[in-house]
Motif scaffolding. Structure first.
Motif, PDB file in Angstrom:
ATOM      1  N   THR A   1       2.433   1.821  -3.544  1.00  0.00           N
ATOM      2  CA  THR A   1       1.538   2.337  -4.567  1.00  0.00           C
ATOM      3  C   THR A   1       1.299   3.841  -4.446  1.00  0.00           C
ATOM      4  O   THR A   1       0.705   4.449  -5.331  1.00  0.00           O
ATOM      5  N   THR A   2       1.758   4.456  -3.371  1.00  0.00           N
ATOM      6  CA  THR A   2       1.623   5.916  -3.233  1.00  0.00           C
ATOM      7  C   THR A   2       2.848   6.645  -3.772  1.00  0.00           C
ATOM      8  O   THR A   2       2.855   7.877  -3.811  1.00  0.00           O
TER       9      THR A   2
ATOM     10  N   THR B   1       9.377   7.425   3.007  1.00  0.00           N
ATOM     11  CA  THR B   1       8.119   8.128   3.281  1.00  0.00           C
ATOM     12  C   THR B   1       8.172   8.981   4.534  1.00  0.00           C
ATOM     13  O   THR B   1       7.194   9.659   4.851  1.00  0.00           O
TER      14      THR B   1
ATOM     15  N   LYS C   1       7.680  12.632   3.710  1.00  0.00           N
ATOM     16  CA  LYS C   1       6.297  12.924   3.337  1.00  0.00           C
ATOM     17  C   LYS C   1       5.414  13.010   4.574  1.00  0.00           C
ATOM     18  O   LYS C   1       4.544  13.868   4.680  1.00  0.00           O
TER      19      LYS C   1
ATOM     20  N   THR D   1      -0.292   8.889  -9.566  1.00  0.00           N
ATOM     21  CA  THR D   1       1.139   8.620  -9.750  1.00  0.00           C
ATOM     22  C   THR D   1       1.499   7.174  -9.449  1.00  0.00           C
ATOM     23  O   THR D   1       2.665   6.811  -9.481  1.00  0.00           O
ATOM     24  N   ASN D   2       0.477   6.328  -9.125  1.00  0.00           N
ATOM     25  CA  ASN D   2       0.772   4.937  -8.796  1.00  0.00           C
ATOM     26  C   ASN D   2       1.367   4.221 -10.005  1.00  0.00           C
ATOM     27  O   ASN D   2       0.852   4.317 -11.121  1.00  0.00           O
TER      28      ASN D   2
ATOM     29  N   ALA E   1       0.836  -1.209   0.000  1.00  0.00           N
ATOM     30  CA  ALA E   1       0.000   0.000   0.000  1.00  0.00           C
ATOM     31  C   ALA E   1       0.867   1.253   0.000  1.00  0.00           C
ATOM     32  O   ALA E   1       0.570   2.238  -0.683  1.00  0.00           O
ATOM     33  N   THR E   2       1.976   1.216   0.751  1.00  0.00           N
ATOM     34  CA  THR E   2       2.893   2.357   0.763  1.00  0.00           C
ATOM     35  C   THR E   2       3.549   2.530  -0.598  1.00  0.00           C
ATOM     36  O   THR E   2       3.682   3.658  -1.101  1.00  0.00           O
TER      37      THR E   2
ATOM     38  N   THR F   1       5.862   7.759  -6.545  1.00  0.00           N
ATOM     39  CA  THR F   1       5.992   8.062  -7.967  1.00  0.00           C
ATOM     40  C   THR F   1       6.914   7.032  -8.618  1.00  0.00           C
ATOM     41  O   THR F   1       7.576   6.246  -7.929  1.00  0.00           O
TER      42      THR F   1
END
Length: 247
Positions: free
Chosen positions: A145-146, A232, A235, A182-183, A142-143, A148
């Motif tokens: 796919t966030t 991440t 972010k 952006t996935n 899941a991380t 770029t």
């Protein structure tokens, strides 16, 4: 390897040899005391048997009373040895259906890593091959796919650097799905692979092969989490800063 059984075997063999030596000496002593005329003949027989045993050991390299050595591992007995070694090491194994293989088994390590063990008919047919396929955990996927595309490339490079430090071959692939925003990927697949020549392979070599795959799989899981967490973290701090500013 059953060290207890080996120890018992060595002890029983040593005890048997001591009994033969003491018993033989005692028998000659009894013969000399009660039947002196037969004692020299008995000594000649024992000496002749000893000389014969020495000659046979010199020619064959094996004592008369010793157990024959198991045959060296080769293509004809590697499948049976894989099953025997798996049992000795406490690894659960089941028959696997993999095309173009002489045989294939799925073994499971103590921490749950499933490894395919096979002898291929086409690729490296004289090598025993081990392969395991890893998927990212749902949280890490899941991380991912966030991120770029550039960030995913960086993630792949970092993971490859870590894997190159080991002694296991690997390939990294992404199963693409319709992109949103952006996935750039939906599922990450990592395949670990290692092989060893069949001829002369021992239980120790089989164990080391399994340990290398298992250790690398555990390392990949830990490294993936750390790399994504590091990528991440900036972010997350930015999102927290924006939230504080808005409040």
């Amino acid at each position: 390897m059953d060290w207890k059984a080996i120890g018992q075997s060595l002890f029983s063999r040593a005890l048997w040899e001591i009994i033969i030596i003491i018993g033989g000496g005692a028998l000659i002593g009894v013969l000399k005391a009660k039947w002196p005329s037969y004692a020299p003949r008995a000594i000649y027989v024992v000496a002749g048997a000893a000389c014969t045993a020495i000659i046979l050991f010199t020619l064959t390299g094996r004592a008369i009373l010793s157990n024959p050595l198991p045959p060296e591992t080769g293509p004809d007995n590697i499948e049976e040895n894989v099953k025997l070694w798996s049992e000795d090491l406490g690894l659960a194994f089941t028959k696997a259906n993999i095309p173009d293989t002489h045989f294939a088994y799925s073994i499971t390590t103590g921490n749950g890593i499933a490894i395919q063990v096979m002898r291929s008919k086409k690729e490296k047919p004289f090598y025993l091959q081990m392969i395991t396929t890893l998927l990212l955990s749902p949280a890490n996927q899941a991380t991912l796919t966030t991120l770029t595309k550039d960030q995913i490339d960086s993630f792949t490079d970092e993971l490859s650097v870590e894997l190159n430090k080991g002694r296991v071959g690997f390939s990294l692939a992404f199963m693409s799905m319709p992109q949103t925003g952006t996935n750039a990927a939906s599922q990450t697949i990592l395949v670990l692979q290692k092989a060893a020549p069949i001829n002369g392979l021992t239980e120790l070599g089989f164990s080391q092969l399994t340990d290398d795959i298992n250790f690398t799989a555990q390392l990949v899981k830990a490294d993936t989490t750390l790399i994504l967490r590091r990528m991440t973290s900036g972010k997350t701090r930015s999102a927290t800063t924006r939230s504080v500013t808005q409040n």
